[in-house]
Each structure stands twice: as C-alpha cells, then as structure tokens.
Design a protein around this motif. Structure first.
Motif: not given
Length: 216
Positions: A134-138
């Motif tokens: 999954l793409p980077y998310v804070r």
C-alpha cells in the motif's frame, strides 16, 4: 462495565502473545499494535504502549463502530484495524508490527506492488497469502483505512510502504503466527536478494490452495 470470561481470556492472551513478540524482537519500544474481536466490540493495544509490558485491564475497548468504551486511549492506527474487520468478516484479530525484515522490504523501490512476498515456501502461501504494497500514508492517518478498504477484503495481509506489515487472522494466535511467518519470509527474501531463487510454481501454489482451502 462487566467483562465476560471470554473477554478476560482474550485480554490475557493478547498480553502473553504481545510480550512474546516483543521479547523476540518483532517489536521495539512502543512500535506496533494488536487488536482482537470480542463478543461486543474490539480490544486494542493503547497508544504509545509497549507490546512487552501491557496491562490487561488497561487495554482499550471499542464498540464495533470504533467508539472508545473503556481502558486507555487506543492506538492511533485504529483506522487500519477497523478496515480489516469491515472488509474481512472472518478476521478475528489484526497484528501490525515494525518487524525488521518486513519493514526493510517495505522500503525497497523495486517491489511488485501486487505481490511483495513471492511464494518461496509453502507456509507463507498457507498462512499469509498474497501481500500487496500500500502507498505510504502518515501513521494514524484515516486514509490508511481507505487504502485497505479499497482492496475489498481480498488480502489477509498488506505491507505498508516504508512502514511495515499488517496481518489479519481468524483469531489472535493465527494472526500472530501469520505475522511471524511473514517476517521470517521477508528475512529470507532480503538474504536471497541477488541470488537465483526457485519459487513455488503456479501449480504448486494452486495445490496448496486446494488442499488447505485458502481464500487468498
């Protein structure tokens, strides 16, 4: 608030398994979080807590909608856990670790985003299945839950880019075992980088899925 004997047992098991993960280096400091379903809600490790030193009585309890009912404030990753429960009705527990090798894998730029853990052993196929990136998310951003929901419940585990693994299972012990299997397979993949690796064939993976009735 009255606590059932089943909930007491789940709290005790959560403390025991979390401590085991911490003692063996799968989690350090206050990293990682674990949740488990009970009859009337979800138990979750508190925010900024150490998996090695949990107090069963202080574990956060949420209702099925995610509202905090009792115990300490839940982990900021609550959105991530809720998304697994919403999209995988069979999920009874979720384990999110910052284990070294799976996290290292999540930082590599050349991963297949649909299949970060190729089938190099039968057990990663049996216990974990296909693991997308999954793409980077804070950390703590509700968007993390949206990314899990977008998978439509197809995967029991995901790898969060530059963050680490999240694994669900039908119960707490199964989820922990699967998280351990993912970490150990990630370690093998890191060790084998640059080598010619023999993967299980499509037929061998299909045979495992048929014999063990695997969903993903």
């Amino acid at each position: 608030m009255a606590v059932s004997s089943h909930e007491d047992a789940v709290r005790a098991e959560l403390v025991r398994l979390a401590a085991s993960l911490f003692q063996r280096g799968y989690s350090v400091g206050s990293a990682g979080n674990i949740s488990a379903k009970v009859e009337d809600g979800i138990l979750m490790t508190p925010t900024n807590s150490c998996l090695g030193f949990l107090d069963a009585a202080r574990i956060a309890k949420l209702d099925p909608a995610g509202n905090h009912l009792s115990g300490d404030k839940p982990s900021k990753e609550v959105f991530l856990h809720q998304a697994f429960y919403e999209t995988r009705p069979e999920a009874g527990a979720v384990v999110h670790l910052h284990s070294t090798h799976a996290t290292a894998l999540s930082c590599l730029a050349d991963l297949d985003p649909e299949d970060t853990i190729p089938p190099i052993t039968p057990y990663v196929v049996m216990r974990v299945g296909r693991v997308p990136l999954l793409p980077y998310v804070r950390p703590g951003d509700p968007a993390m839950g949206d990314l899990v929901r977008a998978r439509g419940g197809r995967n029991a585990a995901v790898l969060l880019a530059n963050h680490g693994p999240v694994v669900s299972g039908p119960d707490l012990l199964s989820a922990v075992y699967a998280a351990e299997e993912l970490e150990e397979t990630a370690k093998l993949l890191v060790l084998l980088r640059g080598q010619t690796v023999r993967h299980l064939t499509g037929e061998q993976v299909a045979d495992l899925a048929r014999v063990f009735k695997l969903k993903s």
